[in-house]
Design an enzyme around this catalytic site. Structure first.
Site, PDB file in Angstrom:
ATOM      1  CB  SER A 171      -4.873   2.659  14.184  1.00 41.46           C
ATOM      2  OG  SER A 171      -4.429   1.773  13.182  1.00 41.46           O
ATOM      3  CG  ASP A 231      -1.888  12.437  21.692  1.00 45.13           C
ATOM      4  OD1 ASP A 231      -1.672  13.332  22.538  1.00 45.13           O
ATOM      5  OD2 ASP A 231      -1.583  11.251  21.861  1.00 45.13           O
ATOM      6  CB  THR A 252      -9.181   0.390   5.939  1.00 44.59           C
ATOM      7  OG1 THR A 252      -8.692   0.829   4.668  1.00 44.59           O
ATOM      8  CG2 THR A 252     -10.653   0.049   5.816  1.00 44.59           C
ATOM      9  CG  ASN A 297      -4.066   6.062   3.001  1.00 40.79           C
ATOM     10  OD1 ASN A 297      -4.982   5.521   2.390  1.00 40.79           O
ATOM     11  ND2 ASN A 297      -2.891   5.496   3.150  1.00 40.79           N
ATOM     12  CG  ASP A 316      -1.889  -1.172   1.205  1.00 41.07           C
ATOM     13  OD1 ASP A 316      -2.085  -1.758   0.118  1.00 41.07           O
ATOM     14  OD2 ASP A 316      -2.440  -1.514   2.266  1.00 41.07           O
TER      15      ASP A 316
END
Length: 450
Positions: free
Chosen positions: A343, A327, A338, A297, A207
């Site tokens: 995450s 943060d 994804t 992304n 990727d």
């Protein structure tokens, strides 16, 4: 260039698949003008080109709701692709062997092969160019701020006489067609207009390799065929071992040009606005022109090396909506849903869903949850003058690009230049195959019957 859309000409221009006017590369390396292609719809009467582009639902009092989707988008070259860019993950022997076979076969089909500048130097047996870098500064061993008199660790002295290791290890010309090195072409970064010179991008790697290839095109991008050669391969649906069977219908000299299904993956464009020092008169929409970087992304605004949490104002369509204290904040595309956004607790979004995902990173709040905005939204993120952090970093697809200080802001909107990736089966089938295979989505033992 010359994308045609028989149903909606204006929509075709805004889709980003249009190359515009075709012209050769600027340094005249012998690469001819690229092959044009067009988007195909079911209205064209093609039996093998079935596309659900619109549907109408009758509502109360005779009103009709018209919806448009790009879930099944088909495109077709007007003739065979002639200029093929090969992008690969360096340092992997298996990938290099595959790349050699691809390059030799593409050359045998009468197409022009474009490779990275340093790879072309290796193919031609020339010296490998490495950008000059300044000597490493002495490392501080203390916590003092500024230029203190505390002892420092000596910098590592690099020998200028050492040989540069060949990153690609391309090898000799054995097994390659005669004259291949002379016919192979490359480009000059920052000078050549690749979008007007490349017909097809063949990506071999993971990727990250695909993201790197997308970063080469700040404007319209040609279709991409991605072969899995990395560790995850979420965006690379084609097996590397089947590369010839995959490329034959596209590049084969005796093949007929047929429509192919592509996934038009949304990308972001970003603008930066520097502080005027006036806290009360800040209004979004006054940013500079977009920087020449497209995000596939996400755009990440984060605290960088600072130990303090960041304080960020978030505006949507020039309206203040919330304050981020944590943060950082992720502004993700459906493709990036994804990646880092997942995450951080964000939801997964199908790549054909036209949405913008806002995902906080470690927010100091129990009620801050990710949200999905329409693709028409313009998101502005500003560092207020009252923020404790003196600077905030902005990363695009994992790479820090810009530093923001108090009063600075960025503006993120959907780019009109998506990334068209060729599907193996369909957009939905490829996506669920990746979600189930790479991410092991909803994997558990099946409950026994009663």
């Amino acid at each position: 260039g010359g994308l045609e859309d028989g149903a909606e000409p204006d929509a075709a221009a805004s889709s980003g698949l249009d190359h515009g006017e075709e012209s050769p590369v600027s340094d005249a390396r012998g690469v001819e003008r690229c092959v044009s292609f067009k988007r195909q719809f079911s209205e064209d009467g093609l039996q093998d080109c079935k596309s659900r582009t619109s549907s109408a639902a009758t509502m109360h009092a005779g009103l009709k709701l018209l919806t448009i989707t790009q879930e099944n988008t088909w495109m077709k070259w007007h003739s065979k692709p002639r200029n093929i860019m090969l992008v690969a993950k360096p340092g992997d022997p298996e990938i290099i062997r595959t790349l050699r076979g691809m390059a030799a076969w593409i050359d045998s089909q009468g197409a022009t092969v474009l490779v990275e500048p340093n790879l072309l130097r290796e193919i031609r047996g020339e010296a490998w160019a490495e950008p000059e870098s300044d000597p490493a500064p002495c490392m501080k061993l203390c916590w003092c701020a500024g230029n203190c008199s505390c002892p420092r660790m000596p910098a590592i002295q690099r020998s200028t006489s050492r040989l540069i290791t060949k990153r690609w290890s391309w090898g000799t010309s054995e097994g390659l067609p005669q004259g291949f090195a002379a016919r192979c072409r490359t480009w000059t970064p920052g000078q050549d207009d690749l979008q007007k010179s490349v017909d097809l991008v063949v990506c071999v790697g993971g990727d990250g390799t695909l993201c790197w290839a997308a970063g080469l095109f700040s404007g319209a991008m040609p279709p991409v065929i991605a072969f899995a050669g990395g560790s995850l391969g979420f965006l690379t649906p084609f097996p590397m071992i089947d590369w010839m069977d995959t490329l034959l219908p596209f590049i084969g000299a005796n093949e007929i040009v047929r429509p192919v299904q592509v996934a038009c993956r949304m990308r972001f464009q970003m603008s930066v606005s520097r502080s005027s020092g006036d806290e009360d008169n800040f209004r979004p929409g006054k940013a500079m022109p977009p920087i020449p970087v497209q995000a596939l992304n996400e755009v990440l605004v984060h605290r960088g090396s600072s130990g303090n949490l960041v304080k960020l104002e978030v505006w949507v369509n020039q309206r203040p909506v919330t304050m981020v204290q944590g943060d950082g904040l992720i502004i993700a595309t459906p493709t990036g849903s994804t990646a880092y956004s997942l995450s951080a607790g964000g939801t997964m979004v199908h790549p054909s869903v036209p949405g913008i995902i806002l995902t906080p990173v470690c927010p100091h709040s129990l009620s801050f949850r990710p949200v999905v905005l329409p693709d028409s939204a313009v998101v502005t993120v500003r560092v207020p003058l009252s923020a404790r952090s003196s600077k905030v970093m902005v990363a695009v697809d994992g790479k820090d690009r810009i530093e923001l200080k108090r009063g600075d802001s960025i503006e993120v909107a959907v780019s009109k230049y998506p990334l068209p990736t060729v599907c193996k089966t369909s957009v939905t089938d490829d996506w669920f195959l990746s979600v189930n295979g790479a991410l092991q989505w909803n994997l558990r033992l099946e409950q026994k019957g009663s």
